[in-house]
Write an enzyme that holds these catalytic residues in place. Structure first.
Site, short mmCIF file in Angstrom:
data_model
loop_
_atom_site.label_atom_id
_atom_site.label_comp_id
_atom_site.label_asym_id
_atom_site.label_seq_id
_atom_site.Cartn_x
_atom_site.Cartn_y
_atom_site.Cartn_z
N LYS A 1 -15.25 126.80 -3.52
CA LYS A 1 -14.31 127.29 -3.33
C LYS A 1 -13.76 127.63 -4.76
CE LYS A 1 -10.71 126.82 -0.19
NZ LYS A 1 -10.83 126.93 0.62
N ASP B 1 -21.62 116.75 1.38
CA ASP B 1 -21.82 116.18 1.94
C ASP B 1 -22.25 115.86 3.10
OD1 ASP B 1 -22.17 112.86 2.75
OD2 ASP B 1 -20.51 112.73 1.64
N TYR C 1 -17.08 112.48 -6.30
CA TYR C 1 -17.21 111.19 -5.84
C TYR C 1 -17.51 110.27 -7.66
CZ TYR C 1 -18.23 112.61 -1.26
OH TYR C 1 -18.19 113.48 -0.06
N ASP D 1 -24.58 116.72 7.07
CA ASP D 1 -24.43 116.30 7.92
C ASP D 1 -24.03 117.76 9.07
OD1 ASP D 1 -24.69 113.84 6.67
OD2 ASP D 1 -23.70 112.97 7.86
N ASP E 1 -15.27 126.71 3.08
CA ASP E 1 -14.20 126.54 4.21
C ASP E 1 -15.07 127.19 5.65
OD1 ASP E 1 -13.63 128.04 2.72
OD2 ASP E 1 -11.70 128.79 4.07
#
Ligand code: NAD
Length: 361
Positions: free
Chosen positions: A192, A248, A141, A252, A224
């Site tokens: 990852k 992020d 980001y 959620d 994943d």
């Protein structure tokens, strides 16, 4: 010793829910002699209306001088047409970056009384109590270079950079290990590393830092698989630490396992555990002023403030216990209401939590 709390209610339902959280803090301050001092400031749309900026210097100074910040929410239709630099959300982002709040703590805890509100089967979410520690100021980001460029063939190409330095990973690792020590001492690092070199380094640094915390059991998952496990068997997790973007998304997902946005608190901490505490939801303009917002996420944010920035654990536990008791008594705001329960207003819910505390429970 006194501790200063900066109170920034913001916009929409912000002032309504902060009022209820303050009732609780004011009471405990007197009852337990906590030595808290409160000072209010403007941020977001309401600050723009007064000062022409969503993030006034006075608010920054107030936040810098405070030991912790209690934040409501910002934003609303009224300010949506403003230039992006003047929009209410700039106040929130400004605070995060000015105060270097790099560790975002997002607990996803299921109150057993609300198990039916989850989209997963009650037996899958029973006992759910996860803390997600998300790196908040680095990663893709913020990485440079970034942008949209024109290629030689006249095609446009968007690009971002996923970058993490060792020191950035180290500081979030220490934060997560310390939090795991206060809980079940299980930390799962999500990366990852099979595909992305930056998270290969993430995993290496996590392992190195783990040597300082032999009492914490460290495990690793690819993102994943972590996403799959969160909806397959979420109670296997205690603390999860991960990068900005993975956090992020996963936080959620974890939040929704508990069923209600009005119940979930959060914290954003700096290297010295100074932090900003806020509900995960926004300013909910659709229900602002109606007296129906759920104040429990903000009341639980106040509990996190006491726990993480002020190390006042008994006071934090009293709040959490009082919230559980109020739910046991079947009181529900509209967002968590179901048949057979007693529907209450924002104010009545705050009063009920206060009454539990006054009983000494
Ligand atoms: P939102 O979280 O404000 O609302 C989403 C839905 O959840 C709405 O239906 C709302 O009524 C409901 N809801 C939210 N909090 C609730 C509560 N405590 N009790 C009961 N119901 C609740 O998200 P949104 O609608 O996407 O955004 C509204 C505004 O909030 C926008 O201006 C957005 O930019 C801003 N926002 C601010 C923050 C923040 O300040 N941290 C975070 C997210 C969104």
């Amino acid at each position: 010793m006194t501790k200063k709390i900066a109170v920034l209610p913001g916009d929409g339902i912000g002032p309504e829910i902060i009022t209820e959280a303050l009732k609780v803090l004011y009471f405990l301050n007197t009852d337990m002699n906590l030595g808290l001092e409160f000072e209010h400031g403007l941020i977001g749309g309401c600050a723009y209306d007064v000062y022409g900026t969503p993030f006034p210097e006075t608010t920054l100074a107030l936040a810098k001088a405070a030991d912790a910040i209690l934040f409501g929410a910002v934003g609303g239709v009224k300010w949506e047409s403003l230039d992006i630099a003047l929009r209410p959300e700039k106040g929130l982002l400004g605070l995060r970056s000015e105060l270097q709040l790099f560790a975002n703590l997002r607990p996803a805890k299921l109150f057993p009384q609300l198990a039916h509100a989850s989209t997963l089967k009650p037996e899958v979410v029973a006992g759910l109590d996860i803390m997600i520690v998300r790196e908040l100021t680095g990663g893709i980001y913020f990485g440079q270079p970034r942008g949209i460029r024109l290629l030689a063939n006249n095609e446009r190409q968007g690009f971002n950079t996923l970058v993490y330095s060792e020191s950035e990973i180290e500081r979030i690792a220490h934060c997560a290990f310390k939090i795991a020590q206060q809980r079940q001492s299980k930390l799962c690092s999500v990366d990852k590393a099979n595909v992305l070199e930056s998270t290969e380094l993430w995993r290496e640094v996590m392992i190195t830092v783990s040597h300082h915390y032999p009492d914490v059991q460290l495990s690793h998952l690819y993102v994943d698989n972590a996403a799959m496990q969160l909806v397959r068997a979420p109670t296997q997790f205690d603390v999860i630490v991960t990068t900005n973007m993975f956090g992020d998304i996963l936080s959620d997902t974890a939040a929704m396992l508990t069923g209600s946005i009005g119940m979930l608190p959060s914290a954003s901490l700096d290297a010295n555990n100074k932090g900003m505490y806020e509900p995960i939801h926004g300013s909910a303009p659709d229900i602002a002023g109606k007296g129906i917002a759920n104040p429990l996420a903000t009341i639980l944010s106040a509990a996190m403030l006491l726990r993480y920035s002020l190390a006042m654990l008994p006071a934090a536990e009293r709040i959490e216990q009082a919230v559980a008791s109020v739910l046991d008594a079947h009181l529900r705001t509209q967002d968590i209401y179901s048949e057979g329960m007693q529907k209450v207003s924002t104010q009545a819910m705050g009063d009920a939590v206060l009454a539990q505390l006054q009983k000494g429970e």
